[in-house]
Design a protein around this motif. Structure first.
Motif, PDB file in Angstrom:
ATOM      1  N   SER A 124       2.894  30.814  30.860  1.00 23.72           N
ATOM      2  CA  SER A 124       3.552  31.151  32.197  1.00 23.72           C
ATOM      3  C   SER A 124       3.919  32.542  32.185  1.00 23.72           C
ATOM      4  O   SER A 124       3.527  33.278  32.797  1.00 23.72           O
ATOM      5  N   ASP A 125       4.684  32.750  31.128  1.00 21.70           N
ATOM      6  CA  ASP A 125       5.382  34.371  30.968  1.00 21.70           C
ATOM      7  C   ASP A 125       4.359  35.086  30.640  1.00 21.70           C
ATOM      8  O   ASP A 125       4.656  36.370  31.033  1.00 21.70           O
ATOM      9  N   LEU A 126       3.281  34.876  29.901  1.00 20.92           N
ATOM     10  CA  LEU A 126       2.246  35.957  29.412  1.00 20.92           C
ATOM     11  C   LEU A 126       1.508  36.352  30.734  1.00 20.92           C
ATOM     12  O   LEU A 126       1.141  37.359  31.128  1.00 20.92           O
ATOM     13  N   LEU A 127       1.188  35.339  31.694  1.00 14.95           N
ATOM     14  CA  LEU A 127       0.663  35.392  32.942  1.00 14.95           C
ATOM     15  C   LEU A 127       1.373  36.374  33.816  1.00 14.95           C
ATOM     16  O   LEU A 127       0.675  37.156  34.641  1.00 14.95           O
ATOM     17  N   VAL A 128       2.643  36.072  34.208  1.00 14.40           N
ATOM     18  CA  VAL A 128       3.501  37.119  34.839  1.00 14.40           C
ATOM     19  C   VAL A 128       3.384  38.532  34.238  1.00 14.40           C
ATOM     20  O   VAL A 128       3.192  39.327  34.951  1.00 14.40           O
ATOM     21  N   ASN A 139       0.622  47.911  33.116  1.00 16.37           N
ATOM     22  CA  ASN A 139      -0.340  48.074  32.014  1.00 16.37           C
ATOM     23  C   ASN A 139      -0.957  46.851  31.537  1.00 16.37           C
ATOM     24  O   ASN A 139      -1.724  46.686  30.591  1.00 16.37           O
ATOM     25  N   GLY A 140      -0.787  45.536  32.297  1.00 17.51           N
ATOM     26  CA  GLY A 140      -1.465  44.253  32.047  1.00 17.51           C
ATOM     27  C   GLY A 140      -0.701  43.751  30.957  1.00 17.51           C
ATOM     28  O   GLY A 140      -1.222  42.427  30.328  1.00 17.51           O
ATOM     29  N   ARG A 141       0.414  43.980  30.222  1.00 17.08           N
ATOM     30  CA  ARG A 141       0.924  43.522  29.098  1.00 17.08           C
ATOM     31  C   ARG A 141       2.380  43.612  29.164  1.00 17.08           C
ATOM     32  O   ARG A 141       3.297  44.171  28.293  1.00 17.08           O
ATOM     33  N   GLY A 142       2.949  42.781  30.088  1.00 22.10           N
ATOM     34  CA  GLY A 142       4.447  43.011  30.468  1.00 22.10           C
ATOM     35  C   GLY A 142       5.083  42.001  29.595  1.00 22.10           C
ATOM     36  O   GLY A 142       6.426  42.159  29.438  1.00 22.10           O
ATOM     37  N   ARG A 168      -7.419  36.097  31.568  1.00 22.38           N
ATOM     38  CA  ARG A 168      -6.481  37.251  31.651  1.00 22.38           C
ATOM     39  C   ARG A 168      -5.272  37.370  30.389  1.00 22.38           C
ATOM     40  O   ARG A 168      -4.756  38.273  30.213  1.00 22.38           O
ATOM     41  N   VAL A 169      -5.103  35.996  30.224  1.00 25.33           N
ATOM     42  CA  VAL A 169      -4.001  36.240  28.841  1.00 25.33           C
ATOM     43  C   VAL A 169      -5.161  36.457  27.731  1.00 25.33           C
ATOM     44  O   VAL A 169      -5.787  35.661  27.264  1.00 25.33           O
ATOM     45  N   ARG A 170      -4.971  37.528  27.069  1.00 25.69           N
ATOM     46  CA  ARG A 170      -5.601  37.942  26.000  1.00 25.69           C
ATOM     47  C   ARG A 170      -5.077  37.287  24.638  1.00 25.69           C
ATOM     48  O   ARG A 170      -4.039  38.015  23.996  1.00 25.69           O
ATOM     49  N   ALA A 171      -5.539  36.313  24.203  1.00 22.22           N
ATOM     50  CA  ALA A 171      -5.009  35.596  22.934  1.00 22.22           C
ATOM     51  C   ALA A 171      -5.992  35.987  21.532  1.00 22.22           C
ATOM     52  O   ALA A 171      -7.364  36.072  22.015  1.00 22.22           O
TER      53      ALA A 171
END
Ligand SMILES: [Zn+2]
Ligand SMILES: [Zn+2]
Length: 861
Positions: free
Chosen positions: A98-102, A108-111, A138-141
């Motif tokens: 959830s936080d990574l999605l936010v 920069n896409g990586r907040g 879009r969460v880049r694991a």
């Protein structure tokens, strides 16, 4: 013959009713089905995550998952310690994703970023798949380990928001290059530490220091990540989590996942006609008994897996079972030895699921890599070492409706024997804790060097690294490893400081085992274990084959071996002496005393015995000329007075045997309270010890500087020694056997041992402990807590068992603050190691095990 898929209860009854086995089933535990407890999705969990979970069939989280999610979100570090298959990963993935999605909505896409740590590469890869299932693309694991190609590494550093790796890679790859990770570290929100019960002993202590280095670097970049830990059910998970991360953690332990009913049998093989050392009776081996039970189960078309400890045992169980079965059925039994290719593993899974294969004997390699669930029965030939493994193995059995059968078959040793007669140790509150000791100066010194190489160390940093840090720094400076300039310490060498420590090694360069005719390297053995296991003339077992050591060359650290099949095994004889360097804590137990502190153990292997395999009879003894070795470590020890010996009716000639027997059994039982195995610890018993002036029994950690096992023994001493006393007293042998007081690694050939006097000795010691507890106004219950009970408080619900007390409020039992001279001495040794390693090329990683010997002191032989 009963029909196929008999209910587990009936199956167990049938097994114990046939062939005169009625007295072998020592206990039947009925584990009722547990209904699921659900909780609503926390409203801050992103709808995308909820939608993917629901698409995978998770309509609502279980209560413990939701509890963990909410704690994490509130910024509280948390350890989820619930059963196997209880969905711990959703508990941490909910808030993380959830936080990574936010974070993806940042410019920069990586907040926000998160780091995942698993003890093995395979587990990290498995977790990446799970994260990918739950998270939108879009969460880049991304995985980051030794196999990640260089061109991909740059991408991971720049763009990945969820990086999955292992502690070794964090230590060697990420922290030393933190500048290149700065954008990732700046926004680091969570650190997931999966399977954290695996971080125990010396390895766990190293990982604890790596996590402190990570926290320091993060602070420098302005982040302060929340730690989310997942653990098997153990005692004191919050205490372990705090020791591991250095941060207070809240434990989530109320498992809300459903479970099918299970019937769990405890089984003790019968005594045989054979005799072992000193004429002791021996039991039928757990593997032979397992083969008999497997035969009966396969005849009833019950799909069964037998877990054994070695590949050789897997083959033996399969072969024996096949021999006992008629032809068409015999073909439906196989052995699984690990190391299979993916295709072979899938084929095996299919055969078991379809029922073509009915019986499989396997090492625990099966725990990784093969999906077997829904079996009818699981047999465990020997306690797998920890409750976590026990439940992992038993959990392979069970389909929802029918329920499942699990049977633990005891091996001929004190711990297994104790467990099959004390079911509460398995089925009630866990008593074993994951133990580590990050303050060990041997562990800490190289991490201080690595930290200084990452960023100069300042005085405020020292608090993070614990009380041992400050006295170590001047020593490291004198060794020319660090230099103080201004108000900071700097790494002075050109070598990479991180290369000076292998997280999984235990010090000293390992001895290489080389096949003489071919020059092929068969494997390595830890330096500390080499003298006892690969001395010239030793029979060395390797992957089920036996080799004879032709020559052990100390200078080159090589043991030359050749394939051989001698009719005997060898066991080393040694002389051990122990001296007390400093005493940290002493508790008066009436007239007796219990202490914890630092010791020096000097051990010399002086010869070895050859024992005939078939009968255990001694065929001869040979002398060896090996130098003594010195180990500085931590120990727990207890003493009694002459008056107490009189009370216990132990004359001087019985004392050596009584103390030696009590020592052996206590080493056998310590793994019940700390996640170690008996090879991680050693012991010495001395009828009159110069440092205490009294008869004294020592139990020490087998690793330089200690690993926390002896300390845990000290903290749980009353329970531990009570269990030891019970194990000896309950054994049906007359004068001592491998199930009670004989030890497979005794340096004195299990001589002298006095079983009856050992019980009297422990009785008089424990009577003192209880009397002392009553005198100081503590009740007997509190005495059960051991000396640290007084630091504990009840859990937040006031109902936590004594073993859980000191965990909930985040208070940790005090660790040792070494006195400066001792710390300096230890640091000097540690620095020597760091220096040598800094010169050496990168050592190959790989878990090694110390095998300290045990033996009685000079006066006892
Ligand atoms: Zn016995
Ligand atoms: Zn011994």
């Amino acid at each position: 013959m009963p029909p196929r898929h008999s209910p587990p209860e009936a199956l167990l009854t049938t097994l114990s009713a046939t062939r005169g086995r009625s007295d072998r089933l020592t206990h039947t535990e009925h584990l009722p089905a547990r209904p699921a407890r659900y909780a609503p999705w926390p409203d801050w969990i992103r709808p995308e995550v909820v939608a993917s979970a629901q698409a995978m069939g998770v309509r609502q989280p279980w209560a413990h998952q939701a509890e963990a999610m909410n704690l994490a979100k509130s910024g509280q570090s948390v350890v989820i310690a619930t059963g196997t298959a209880s969905g711990k990963s959703l508990g941490y993935l909910g808030p993380v994703l959830s936080d990574l999605l936010v974070g993806t909505e940042a410019r920069n896409g990586r907040g926000a970023t998160a780091l995942y740590l698993a003890p093995t590469k395979a587990l990290a890869a498995d977790q990446r798949r799970r994260a990918a299932e739950l998270a939108p693309p879009r969460v880049r694991a991304a995985l980051y380990d030794g196999d990640t190609p260089p061109e991909e590494r740059e991408w991971v550093r720049q763009y990945a928001s969820y990086v999955l790796t292992n502690p070794d890679m964090l230590h060697r790859g990420i922290l030393p290059a933190h500048a290149r990770w700065s954008s990732f570290l700046k926004t680091l929100r969570y650190v997931v530490v999966d399977e954290c019960h695996g971080y125990r002993g010396v390895f766990g202590s190293h990982v604890a220091q790596v996590l402190r280095r990570l926290r320091r670097i993060c602070a420098r970049y302005g982040s302060s990540p929340v730690f989310l830990l997942a653990s098997a059910t153990t005692a004191d998970p919050a205490v372990t989590a705090q020791r591991l991360t250095g941060l207070p953690a809240e434990a989530v332990t109320e498992d809300g996942s459903p479970r099918g009913p299970m019937v769990f049998g405890l089984w003790e093989p019968p005594l045989t006609e054979n005799v072992g050392e000193h004429g002791a009776p021996v039991r039928r081996t757990a593997t032979a008994e397992a083969a008999h039970l497997l035969t009966d189960l396969v005849e009833r078309e019950t799909r069964t897996v037998v877990f054994v400890r070695s590949r050789r045992a897997a083959e033996l169980v399969a072969l024996q079972t096949q021999d006992q079965l008629p032809r068409p059925l015999a073909d439906r039994v196989a052995a699984y030895r690990g190391g299979y290719l993916a295709d072979e593993r899938r084929a095996l899974e299919r055969s078991l699921h379809s029922g073509r294969l009915l019986g499989l004997a396997s090492t625990s390699a099966l725990e990784l890599g093969v999906d077997i669930s829904g079996l009818d029965a699981v047999l465990m030939a020997g306690y797998p070492g920890t409750r976590a493994s026990l439940w992992q193995q038993a959990g392979r059995a069970g389909r929802e409706a029918q329920g499942a059968l699990a049977v633990l078959i005891a091996r001929d040793d004190p711990l297994d024997t104790y467990l099959v007669h004390h079911p509460e140790a398995l089925f009630a509150t866990p008593v074993e804790a994951t133990v580590l000791d990050p303050d060990n100066p041997h562990v800490l010194a190289p991490h201080l060097c690595a930290a200084a190489a990452e960023l100069p160390l300042t005085d405020p940093d020292l608090e993070l690294f614990g009380p041992s840090a400050a006295p170590l720094l001047p020593v490291l400076e004198r060794r020319g490893l660090l230099r103080r300039r201004g108000d900071a310490w700097y790494w002075t060498r050109r070598e990479r400081a991180a290369d000076a420590v292998d997280l999984r090694g235990s010090g000293g360069s390992p001895v290489q085992i080389v096949e003489a005719p071919t020059g092929r390297l068969l494997g390595t053995v830890d330096a500390s274990a080499a003298h006892t296991t690969v001395h010239t003339g030793a029979v060395h077992l390797h992957q089920g084959r036996s080799y004879l050591v032709r020559d052990f060359d100390l200078d080159s650290s090589v043991a030359l071996v050749e394939l051989a099949d001698p009719p005997y095994t060898t066991s080393a004889r040694d002389i051990t002496s122990i001296s007390v360097l400093s005493t940290d804590t002493t508790v008066d137990w009436g007239e007796g005393r219990l202490s914890f502190g630092s010791v020096e153990v000097v051990n010399q292997v002086v010869g070895y015995l050859r024992k005939r395999i078939s009968t255990g009879e001694i065929m001869g003894e040979s002398k060896l000329d090996l130098p003594p070795r010195t180990l500085r470590t931590r120990a727990v020890w207890w003493s009694v007075t002459e008056d107490q010996l009189l009370d216990a009716d132990i004359p001087p000639d019985q004392l050596p045997g009584a103390a030696h027997a009590a020592e052996h059994a206590s080493i056998g039982l310590l793994p019940l309270f700390a996640t170690c195995d008996r090879w991680d610890i050693g012991g010495v018993s001395v009828p009159l010890h110069p440092d205490t002036g009294l008869p004294t029994v020592f139990v020490y950690d087998g690793h330089p500087g200690g690993a926390g096992f002896a300390e845990r023994g000290f903290q749980r001493a009353v329970r531990w020694l009570t269990a030891t006393r019970e194990a000896i007293a309950a054994c049906e042998c007359e004068r001592g056997c491998p199930s009670c007081v004989q030890s497979p690694k005794c340096g004195n050939g299990n001589d002298p041992l006095d079983k009856a006097a050992a019980v009297r000795l422990l009785d008089v010691l424990l009577a003192g402990a209880h009397a002392a507890a009553e005198e100081t106004g503590r009740d007997r219950e509190a005495a059960q807590d051991g000396p640290d009970g007084r630091h504990g408080r009840h859990g937040r619900d006031g109902q936590a068992g004594p073993d859980e007390r000191d965990g909930r409020d985040g208070r940790v039992a005090p660790t040792h603050v070494p006195d400066p001279t001792e710390a300096a001495q230890a640091a000097a040794e540690a620095a020597d190691g760091a220096e040598a390693a800094a010169r050496a090329v990168e050592r190959e990683a790989g878990r090694t095990t110390d095998r300290p010997t045990d033996g009685s002191g000079p006066g006892a032989s």
